[in-house]
Structures are given as structure tokens and as C-alpha cells.
Design an enzyme around this catalytic site. Structure first.
Site, PDB file in Angstrom:
ATOM      1  CB  CYS A 156     -68.184  -6.428 -79.649  1.00  0.00           C
ATOM      2  SG  CYS A 156     -67.193  -5.904 -78.272  1.00  0.00           S
TER       3      CYS A 156
HETATM    4  N1  CO8 Z   1     -64.205  -1.573 -58.072  1.00  0.00           N
HETATM    5  C1  CO8 Z   1     -65.102  -1.100 -57.152  1.00  0.00           C
HETATM    6  N2  CO8 Z   1     -66.052  -0.193 -57.443  1.00  0.00           N
HETATM    7  C2  CO8 Z   1     -66.088   0.281 -58.715  1.00  0.00           C
HETATM    8  C3  CO8 Z   1     -65.189  -0.169 -59.716  1.00  0.00           C
HETATM    9  C4  CO8 Z   1     -64.227  -1.122 -59.357  1.00  0.00           C
HETATM   10  N3  CO8 Z   1     -63.340  -1.615 -60.247  1.00  0.00           N
HETATM   11  N4  CO8 Z   1     -65.478   0.472 -60.872  1.00  0.00           N
HETATM   12  C5  CO8 Z   1     -66.522   1.286 -60.619  1.00  0.00           C
HETATM   13  N5  CO8 Z   1     -66.869   1.173 -59.309  1.00  0.00           N
HETATM   14  C6  CO8 Z   1     -67.940   1.884 -58.602  1.00  0.00           C
HETATM   15  C7  CO8 Z   1     -68.289   3.209 -59.276  1.00  0.00           C
HETATM   16  O1  CO8 Z   1     -67.426   4.231 -58.816  1.00  0.00           O
HETATM   17  C8  CO8 Z   1     -69.723   3.418 -58.823  1.00  0.00           C
HETATM   18  O2  CO8 Z   1     -69.732   3.954 -57.520  1.00  0.00           O
HETATM   19  P1  CO8 Z   1     -70.856   5.022 -57.088  1.00  0.00           P
HETATM   20  O3  CO8 Z   1     -72.165   4.288 -57.213  1.00  0.00           O
HETATM   21  O4  CO8 Z   1     -70.476   5.366 -55.689  1.00  0.00           O
HETATM   22  O5  CO8 Z   1     -70.751   6.139 -58.072  1.00  0.00           O
HETATM   23  C9  CO8 Z   1     -70.288   1.997 -58.729  1.00  0.00           C
HETATM   24  O6  CO8 Z   1     -69.143   1.130 -58.641  1.00  0.00           O
HETATM   25  C10 CO8 Z   1     -71.131   1.613 -59.920  1.00  0.00           C
HETATM   26  O7  CO8 Z   1     -70.408   1.950 -61.153  1.00  0.00           O
HETATM   27  P2  CO8 Z   1     -71.032   1.755 -62.568  1.00  0.00           P
HETATM   28  O8  CO8 Z   1     -72.418   2.339 -62.589  1.00  0.00           O
HETATM   29  O9  CO8 Z   1     -70.041   2.212 -63.594  1.00  0.00           O
HETATM   30  O10 CO8 Z   1     -71.120   0.158 -62.600  1.00  0.00           O
HETATM   31  P3  CO8 Z   1     -71.981  -0.750 -63.532  1.00  0.00           P
HETATM   32  O11 CO8 Z   1     -72.910  -1.541 -62.695  1.00  0.00           O
HETATM   33  O12 CO8 Z   1     -72.565  -0.008 -64.695  1.00  0.00           O
HETATM   34  O13 CO8 Z   1     -70.895  -1.750 -64.146  1.00  0.00           O
HETATM   35  C11 CO8 Z   1     -69.745  -2.094 -66.234  1.00  0.00           C
HETATM   36  C12 CO8 Z   1     -69.862  -1.242 -64.965  1.00  0.00           C
HETATM   37  C13 CO8 Z   1     -69.327  -3.503 -65.823  1.00  0.00           C
HETATM   38  C14 CO8 Z   1     -68.690  -1.483 -67.134  1.00  0.00           C
HETATM   39  C15 CO8 Z   1     -71.098  -2.145 -66.954  1.00  0.00           C
HETATM   40  O14 CO8 Z   1     -71.637  -0.860 -67.107  1.00  0.00           O
HETATM   41  C16 CO8 Z   1     -71.011  -2.780 -68.330  1.00  0.00           C
HETATM   42  O15 CO8 Z   1     -70.542  -3.875 -68.516  1.00  0.00           O
HETATM   43  N6  CO8 Z   1     -71.530  -2.103 -69.343  1.00  0.00           N
HETATM   44  C17 CO8 Z   1     -71.557  -2.606 -70.696  1.00  0.00           C
HETATM   45  C18 CO8 Z   1     -70.190  -2.610 -71.202  1.00  0.00           C
HETATM   46  C19 CO8 Z   1     -70.101  -3.166 -72.565  1.00  0.00           C
HETATM   47  O16 CO8 Z   1     -70.773  -4.041 -72.999  1.00  0.00           O
HETATM   48  N7  CO8 Z   1     -69.193  -2.633 -73.274  1.00  0.00           N
HETATM   49  C20 CO8 Z   1     -68.918  -3.138 -74.523  1.00  0.00           C
HETATM   50  C21 CO8 Z   1     -67.517  -2.905 -74.692  1.00  0.00           C
HETATM   51  S1  CO8 Z   1     -66.757  -4.153 -75.517  1.00  0.00           S
HETATM   52  C22 CO8 Z   1     -66.740  -3.754 -77.197  1.00  0.00           C
HETATM   53  O17 CO8 Z   1     -67.613  -3.269 -77.793  1.00  0.00           O
HETATM   54  C23 CO8 Z   1     -65.468  -3.975 -77.906  1.00  0.00           C
HETATM   55  C24 CO8 Z   1     -64.771  -2.690 -77.954  1.00  0.00           C
HETATM   56  C25 CO8 Z   1     -63.407  -2.871 -78.380  1.00  0.00           C
HETATM   57  C26 CO8 Z   1     -62.679  -3.860 -77.541  1.00  0.00           C
HETATM   58  C27 CO8 Z   1     -61.400  -3.303 -77.091  1.00  0.00           C
HETATM   59  C28 CO8 Z   1     -60.550  -4.367 -76.483  1.00  0.00           C
HETATM   60  C29 CO8 Z   1     -59.684  -3.841 -75.387  1.00  0.00           C
END
Ligand code: CO8
Length: 373
Positions: A156
Site C-alpha cells: 500500500c
Molecule cells: N458480511 C457480513 N458479515 C461479515 C462479513 C461480510 N462480508 N465479513 C465479516 N463479517 C462478520 C464477521 O463474521 C464478524 O461476525 P461476529 O462478530 O459474529 O464474529 C463481524 O462481521 C465483524 O467482523 P470483523 O471484526 O472482521 O469486522 P471489522 O469491523 O474488523 O471489519 C475489515 C473488517 C473491513 C476488514 C476491517 O478490519 C479493516 O478494514 N481492517 C483494516 C484492513 C486494512 O487496512 N488492510 C490493509 C490491507 S491493504 C494493503 O496493505 C495492501 C496489501 C496488498 C494489496 C493486495 C491487493 C489485492
């Protein structure tokens, strides 16, 4: 040492976009099919039934409403779940170079320059379509640039680290004007059967022309740059040449994007805010000097945490704009796409910060100041 300026930026956006609604419908059709095909194993307790995805979750958890993609049809086909890419003969511009050239031409047009005015090309992105010859050299050839080209990759932070390289090369007298291109074709890297991440990424290409100060009026003076990395295994892809030699062979899913999103959120927000504030203090600036922050575009809630820690107060949306609703996470391109789309309304002398953060971990901060036209 020569100071450097961001002379202009350019953008290429794929013509087609996928809404959350369409993506979730396709994912849920896959889940229904998978659960039906595995009904016996689910009933026997051997595997768990897959849960459906939801539009509401995606928007609330990430701020993403849609994403541009090189091939929505292939991604949305529940029996395929990946974009279709037509093979091209070696004599033709490759897909990634083509995206980069489109963004580069937009930047050159906006600066009133031609490719021949550029004497260095850096192509920096999360992944490269091929290893060699460099995509940057292909772009250099396609736009008729002089000098040299090379590829680099810092997930990123790909665009901000490349911008810092351009500043150093200009300061060292190796080039006068460098084109930094970040074509992020991310949709082929996503596992569309993974509920936690199937919605995260989109495709785009962004370009910036960095030149020695004094060549032209206007643009943005680059006041200070800083790069920081710290090893973390929380965002990972194992894609690489060695995979084909491994025994036993890896599952294809392991070569795609995987992350521990919640952990990334918790670890990166304080890390990057502290880095920004330390960098700011070291160059004699304060949060009150910042008119706008163009932050990495991964997650709207992450950006709210980072911006409020940096400003030290509540802030208006225009002070830390996002493009997530339209573009989703465009990996290394995000902060520069945000800068390209939301850099209006600055008077000469007003300052802002472009800052990336992501896998590695990596963070790149670039303080800039508007110059008189
Ligand atoms: N639909 C419905 N519910 C869902 C879904 C979904 N799609 N996915 C998860 N849930 C549920 C989970 O099961 C969980 O349920 P429960 O509470 O019952 O266990 C609940 O929703 C909450 O799940 P999370 O705690 O995982 O949800 P978050 O609030 O943490 O959100 C995110 C998830 C959006 C992924 C968030 O954690 C986030 O954005 N984190 C930071 C991510 C980030 O910045 N990553 C950087 C990566 S990008 C990068 O560095 C480049 C890498 C290389 C790029 C590659 C290109 C492809």
C-alpha cells in the site's frame, strides 16, 4: 541538493464498476451452491456452512459502496469468481502498462508536457503483471520518455515510496523530471470466496510527475518525505515463482490476499498516527498547519481514527477526504488517487500531507505545500 515539486497528477479509471449489491448477490449465490454441494459434510459436522455476506456490513465496516474493475462479468459469475483477462501477444502493450500509460498521459496532458520531457519512469505497485522486462520500461517506451525506468513494490505504500525515490533521484541530479506510475490491478489478487475480504479491492491507475523545483511555476513543493517499515505477517500474499516448485503444492488460496483485518486496524492506527506526528514535529510543523490529509484508502473507520489523532480534534470530511465509496481500496494507489481528486481550494503556502499505510507494515509520509501558479 535540488528540491522537488509534484507538477501534476493523472488518473485512469476502468469504465465499469461493481456495486456492493451486485458483489454480495454473486457471493451469496456461490455460498448457496457451496452449502448445497456440501450438505452431507455440513450435516455430519465435518465442515461449517458458509455464511452469507451483507451490503450493510461492508458499508459500515469499510465505507466501500462500489469498486471499479477490469472485468466485472468474470468476478460476478458465481461459477468463476475472478476477472477474465484476454492473453495478449508479447508485441502488444500489457494490461498493466496500458493502465499506467493512460494515467501517465492524463498527468502529462494536465502539465502540458510530452513523454520526451520525462527522464525517468518508476512503476510502483503491489504486484507486477510480470517480472521482466520491467513494466516501467514498457511504459517509458510507450510514452517516448528518456532516461531510465524501474519497477518497485511496497504494497500500500508503493506510490509514496516511489515518490520518495523520485525526490532522491532528482536531489542527486540523476533526473530532472520523473514519472511515478502506480497501476493497481488488484481484483485478480482477491479471493472472492472469502467473506471477510471479497469486497475490499478495486482497480485503478494513478500517475504523478515529480520535477526539480525551478522548471515551472505552480504544483506542490515537497517539503519533507519519510518512509518507515516494520515487519508484520498480518497482511500477506505468497504468490511467486517458487510456488510451482514446492512439494506438496500449495492451495491457490494461499497465493491470494489474506489479512487479519481487525488486528491490522488495531496495530496500524496508532503506529501511523505517531509516525505522522513525529515527522511533523521534526520539520517544525504542527497539526494546525495542515489544511488537508490525503490518507491511505483502506477503511473509512481507520482514516477517522488516524485523522482525529493527527488533528487532535474533530474534523470535517473535506479535511481528510475519502474515495472509498467509489473506488474501494486501491492498495498503493489510494492516497494518490485521493490527492488527485481532492486537491482543489488551496492557496499558495497552504500545506497538506499525503500518507500511505499498509502491508509490510509500511508507511510513507509526504508533506507538501501549494506553490504560486
Ligand atoms: N458480511 C457480513 N458479515 C461479515 C462479513 C461480510 N462480508 N465479513 C465479516 N463479517 C462478520 C464477521 O463474521 C464478524 O461476525 P461476529 O462478530 O459474529 O464474529 C463481524 O462481521 C465483524 O467482523 P470483523 O471484526 O472482521 O469486522 P471489522 O469491523 O474488523 O471489519 C475489515 C473488517 C473491513 C476488514 C476491517 O478490519 C479493516 O478494514 N481492517 C483494516 C484492513 C486494512 O487496512 N488492510 C490493509 C490491507 S491493504 C494493503 O496493505 C495492501 C496489501 C496488498 C494489496 C493486495 C491487493 C489485492
Amino acid at each position: 541538493m535540488s528540491a522537488a515539486v509534484i507538477r501534476a497528477t493523472g488518473l485512469w479509471t476502468p469504465p465499469q464498476s461493481i456495486s456492493n449489491e451486485a458483489l454480495v448477490a454473486s457471493y451469496n449465490a456461490y455460498v448457496e451452491r457451496w452449502n448445497a454441494g456440501n450438505a452431507d459434510r455440513i450435516a455430519a459436522g465435518e465442515v461449517e456452512a458458509k455464511l452469507p455476506s451483507s451490503v450493510e456490513f461492508i458499508e459500515k465496516a469499510s465505507g466501500i459502496k462500489a469498486r471499479y474493475a477490469i472485468d466485472p462479468d468474470g468476478i460476478l459469475d458465481a461459477g468463476r469468481l475472478r476477472p477474465r483477462v484476454a492473453p495478449r501477444p508479447d508485441e502488444e502493450l500489457c494490461l498493466m502498462a496500458e493502465a499506467g500509460v493512460n494515467a501517465a498521459k492524463d498527468a502529462l496532458d494536465s502539465a502540458g508536457l510530452s513523454g520526451a520531457d520525462v527522464d525517468g519512469v518508476i512503476c510502483s505497485a503491489t504486484s507486477m503483471q510480470r517480472t521482466y522486462p520491467c513494466i516501467a520500461i514498457e511504459i517509458q517506451d510507450a510514452i517516448g520518455a528518456q532516461g531510465f525506468g524501474f519497477d518497485m513494490s511496497v504494497a500500500c505504500s508503493s506510490a509514496t515510496f516511489a515518490l520518495q525515490n523520485a525526490v532522491s533521484l532528482i536531489a542527486a541530479g540523476q533526473a530532472q523530471r520523473i514519472l511515478v506510475v502506480t497501476p493497481e490491478i488488484t481484483t485478480p489478487q482477491l479471493n472472492y470466496t472469502d467473506r471477510d475480504s471479497h469486497f475490499i479491492f478495486g482497480d485503478v491507475a494513478v500517475a504523478a510527475i515529480i520535477e526539480r523545483e525551478g522548471l515551472s511555476p505552480g504544483g506542490w513543493r515537497i517539503l519533507s518525505v519519510r518512509a518507515k517499515t516494520q515487519y508484520a505477517n498480518t497482511i500477506r500474499s505468497n504468490q511467486g515463482f517458487l510456488n510451482r516448485c514446492e512439494e506438496p503444492a500449495r492451495d491457490e488460496d494461499e497465493m491470494l490476499f489474506v489479512q487479519q483485518g481487525r488486528r491490522v486496524f488495531k496495530e496500524v492506527c496508532p503506529w501511523v498516527s505517531d509516525l505522522i506526528l513525529a515527522h511533523m514535529a521534526d520539520i517544525g510543523l504542527s497539526p494546525a498547519d495542515m489544511k488537508r490529509l490525503w490518507l491511505h484508502q483502506a477503511n473509512i473507520n481507520m482514516n477517522r481514527v488516524v485523522a482525529s489523532r493527527v488533528f487532535g480534534r474533530d474534523f470535517a470530511d473535506h479535511e481528510a477526504p475519502t474515495i472509498l465509496d467509489e473506488y474501494a481500496n486501491t492498495a498503493g494507489a489510494g492516497a494518490m488517487v485521493c490527492f488527485h481528486k481532492h486537491s482543489d481550494g488551496f492557496q499558495p503556502g497552504e500545506k497538506g500531507l499525503i500518507c500511505s499505510f499498509g502491508a509490510g507494515y509500511s508507511a510513507g509520509s509526504v508533506f507538501i505545500e501549494r506553490r504560486a501558479a
